[in-house]
Design a protein around this motif. Structure first.
Motif, PDB file in Angstrom:
ATOM      1  N   THR A  47       0.829  -1.202   0.000  1.00  0.00           N
ATOM      2  CA  THR A  47       0.000   0.000   0.000  1.00  0.00           C
ATOM      3  C   THR A  47       0.867   1.258   0.000  1.00  0.00           C
ATOM      4  OG1 THR A  47      -0.095   0.187   2.397  1.00  0.00           O
ATOM      5  CG2 THR A  47      -1.776  -1.209   1.340  1.00  0.00           C
ATOM      6  N   SER A  48       0.213   2.403  -0.164  1.00  0.00           N
ATOM      7  CA  SER A  48       0.945   3.677  -0.135  1.00  0.00           C
ATOM      8  C   SER A  48       1.542   3.941   1.251  1.00  0.00           C
ATOM      9  CB  SER A  48       0.032   4.827  -0.558  1.00  0.00           C
ATOM     10  OG  SER A  48      -1.115   4.854   0.259  1.00  0.00           O
ATOM     11  N   GLU A  49       0.997   3.273   2.283  1.00  0.00           N
ATOM     12  CA  GLU A  49       1.548   3.383   3.640  1.00  0.00           C
ATOM     13  C   GLU A  49       2.652   2.356   3.874  1.00  0.00           C
ATOM     14  OE1 GLU A  49      -1.996   2.790   3.423  1.00  0.00           O
ATOM     15  OE2 GLU A  49      -2.296   4.932   3.174  1.00  0.00           O
ATOM     16  N   ASN A  50       3.071   1.682   2.810  1.00  0.00           N
ATOM     17  CA  ASN A  50       4.146   0.678   2.844  1.00  0.00           C
ATOM     18  C   ASN A  50       3.770  -0.576   3.657  1.00  0.00           C
ATOM     19  OD1 ASN A  50       6.596   0.017   1.709  1.00  0.00           O
ATOM     20  ND2 ASN A  50       7.762   0.597   3.530  1.00  0.00           N
ATOM     21  N   CYS A  51       2.496  -0.956   3.581  1.00  0.00           N
ATOM     22  CA  CYS A  51       2.024  -2.183   4.237  1.00  0.00           C
ATOM     23  C   CYS A  51       1.842  -3.287   3.195  1.00  0.00           C
ATOM     24  CB  CYS A  51       0.672  -1.951   4.920  1.00  0.00           C
ATOM     25  SG  CYS A  51       0.755  -0.821   6.296  1.00  0.00           S
ATOM     26  N   ASP A  76      -6.118  -7.204 -17.134  1.00  0.00           N
ATOM     27  CA  ASP A  76      -4.660  -7.087 -17.081  1.00  0.00           C
ATOM     28  C   ASP A  76      -4.220  -6.617 -15.694  1.00  0.00           C
ATOM     29  OD1 ASP A  76      -4.841  -4.282 -17.071  1.00  0.00           O
ATOM     30  OD2 ASP A  76      -4.331  -4.088 -19.185  1.00  0.00           O
ATOM     31  N   LEU A  77      -2.942  -6.653 -15.450  1.00  0.00           N
ATOM     32  CA  LEU A  77      -2.404  -6.386 -14.121  1.00  0.00           C
ATOM     33  C   LEU A  77      -2.779  -4.998 -13.599  1.00  0.00           C
ATOM     34  CD1 LEU A  77      -0.839  -7.679 -11.865  1.00  0.00           C
ATOM     35  CD2 LEU A  77       1.281  -6.925 -12.939  1.00  0.00           C
ATOM     36  N   GLU A  78      -2.881  -4.021 -14.480  1.00  0.00           N
ATOM     37  CA  GLU A  78      -3.276  -2.670 -14.053  1.00  0.00           C
ATOM     38  C   GLU A  78      -4.701  -2.644 -13.507  1.00  0.00           C
ATOM     39  OE1 GLU A  78      -1.522   0.147 -13.519  1.00  0.00           O
ATOM     40  OE2 GLU A  78       0.104  -1.244 -13.899  1.00  0.00           O
ATOM     41  N   VAL A  79      -5.596  -3.414 -14.120  1.00  0.00           N
ATOM     42  CA  VAL A  79      -6.980  -3.505 -13.644  1.00  0.00           C
ATOM     43  C   VAL A  79      -6.993  -4.098 -12.238  1.00  0.00           C
ATOM     44  CG1 VAL A  79      -9.230  -4.633 -14.025  1.00  0.00           C
ATOM     45  CG2 VAL A  79      -7.951  -3.696 -15.970  1.00  0.00           C
ATOM     46  N   ILE A  80      -6.203  -5.156 -12.036  1.00  0.00           N
ATOM     47  CA  ILE A  80      -6.103  -5.806 -10.727  1.00  0.00           C
ATOM     48  C   ILE A  80      -5.549  -4.824  -9.687  1.00  0.00           C
ATOM     49  CG2 ILE A  80      -4.960  -7.678  -9.451  1.00  0.00           C
ATOM     50  CD1 ILE A  80      -7.056  -8.755 -11.354  1.00  0.00           C
ATOM     51  N   ARG A  81      -4.477  -4.130 -10.047  1.00  0.00           N
ATOM     52  CA  ARG A  81      -3.871  -3.141  -9.122  1.00  0.00           C
ATOM     53  C   ARG A  81      -4.863  -2.050  -8.738  1.00  0.00           C
ATOM     54  NH1 ARG A  81       1.112  -3.087 -12.269  1.00  0.00           N
ATOM     55  NH2 ARG A  81       2.583  -4.369 -11.161  1.00  0.00           N
ATOM     56  N   ASP A  82      -5.579  -1.532  -9.738  1.00  0.00           N
ATOM     57  CA  ASP A  82      -6.545  -0.455  -9.476  1.00  0.00           C
ATOM     58  C   ASP A  82      -7.644  -0.909  -8.537  1.00  0.00           C
ATOM     59  OD1 ASP A  82      -5.107   1.230 -11.114  1.00  0.00           O
ATOM     60  OD2 ASP A  82      -6.497   1.092 -12.813  1.00  0.00           O
ATOM     61  N   ARG A  83      -8.137  -2.132  -8.729  1.00  0.00           N
ATOM     62  CA  ARG A  83      -9.203  -2.656  -7.874  1.00  0.00           C
ATOM     63  C   ARG A  83      -8.709  -2.912  -6.459  1.00  0.00           C
ATOM     64  NH1 ARG A  83     -13.601  -5.268 -10.449  1.00  0.00           N
ATOM     65  NH2 ARG A  83     -14.476  -5.484  -8.371  1.00  0.00           N
ATOM     66  N   ALA A  84      -7.472  -3.348  -6.317  1.00  0.00           N
ATOM     67  CA  ALA A  84      -6.935  -3.710  -4.998  1.00  0.00           C
ATOM     68  C   ALA A  84      -6.652  -2.491  -4.130  1.00  0.00           C
ATOM     69  CB  ALA A  84      -5.650  -4.531  -5.154  1.00  0.00           C
ATOM     70  N   ASN A  85      -6.356  -1.354  -4.749  1.00  0.00           N
ATOM     71  CA  ASN A  85      -6.014  -0.152  -3.972  1.00  0.00           C
ATOM     72  C   ASN A  85      -7.210   0.695  -3.638  1.00  0.00           C
ATOM     73  OD1 ASN A  85      -3.235  -0.518  -3.641  1.00  0.00           O
ATOM     74  ND2 ASN A  85      -2.894   0.069  -5.761  1.00  0.00           N
TER      75      ASN A  85
END
Length: 147
Positions: free
Chosen positions: A84-88, A138-147
């Motif tokens: 995460t952006s908090e480095n978790c 694609d991986l960007e879709v996965i990343r966007d959903r996870a954050n």
């Protein structure tokens, strides 16, 4: 033993079942972190959802997407690790309903009508994605959903 996925909730002998091995393999991914991903297919002869392939923890997202057929449908779960952006360090489990645009209509219908019941058997899914084309998952879709 298979868990029956009844259609309409009434007649439990109709519809696709879920092989106990499928549930156990999902639990290995979720709780024990044994697998990075699991690909499931419908075995029409057995009338149940079975495990087609598992990917080890070292396998990449590209390995996962390469394991999906170009001209058929599958269900899959993918354990996505990220920071995460908090480095978790975090992990989210994605359910992916892959329905290739090149798949037969019969296959698309079979997977579409069985998806919700199968998905409910898998407790602990964080996100669901329906994809007919590789760009939709694609991986960007996965990343966007996870954050």
């Amino acid at each position: 033993m298979a868990f029956r996925l009844g259609v309409g909730g009434g007649n439990t002998s109709s519809g696709m079942g879920v092989a106990e091995h499928s549930i156990n393999t999902f639990l290995e991914l979720q709780r024990k972190k044994v697998h990075r991903y699991v690909v499931f297919k419908i075995d029409e002869k057995k009338k149940e959802v079975v495990v087609e392939k598992t990917g080890g923890r070292a396998e990449s997202y590209d390995d996962f997407t390469a394991s999906l057929p170009e001209n058929d449908c599958r269900y899959a779960v993918y354990d996505f690790d990220f920071v995460t952006s908090e480095n978790c360090q975090k992990s989210k489990i994605f359910f992916i309903a892959w329905s290739s645009s090149a798949a037969r209509i019969r296959s698309k219908m079979l997977y579409a009508t069985s998806k919700d019941r199968f998905r409910r058997e898998l407790q602990g899914i964080h996100y669901e994605i329906q994809a007919t084309d590789p760009t939709e998952m694609d991986l960007e879709v996965i990343r966007d959903r996870a954050n």
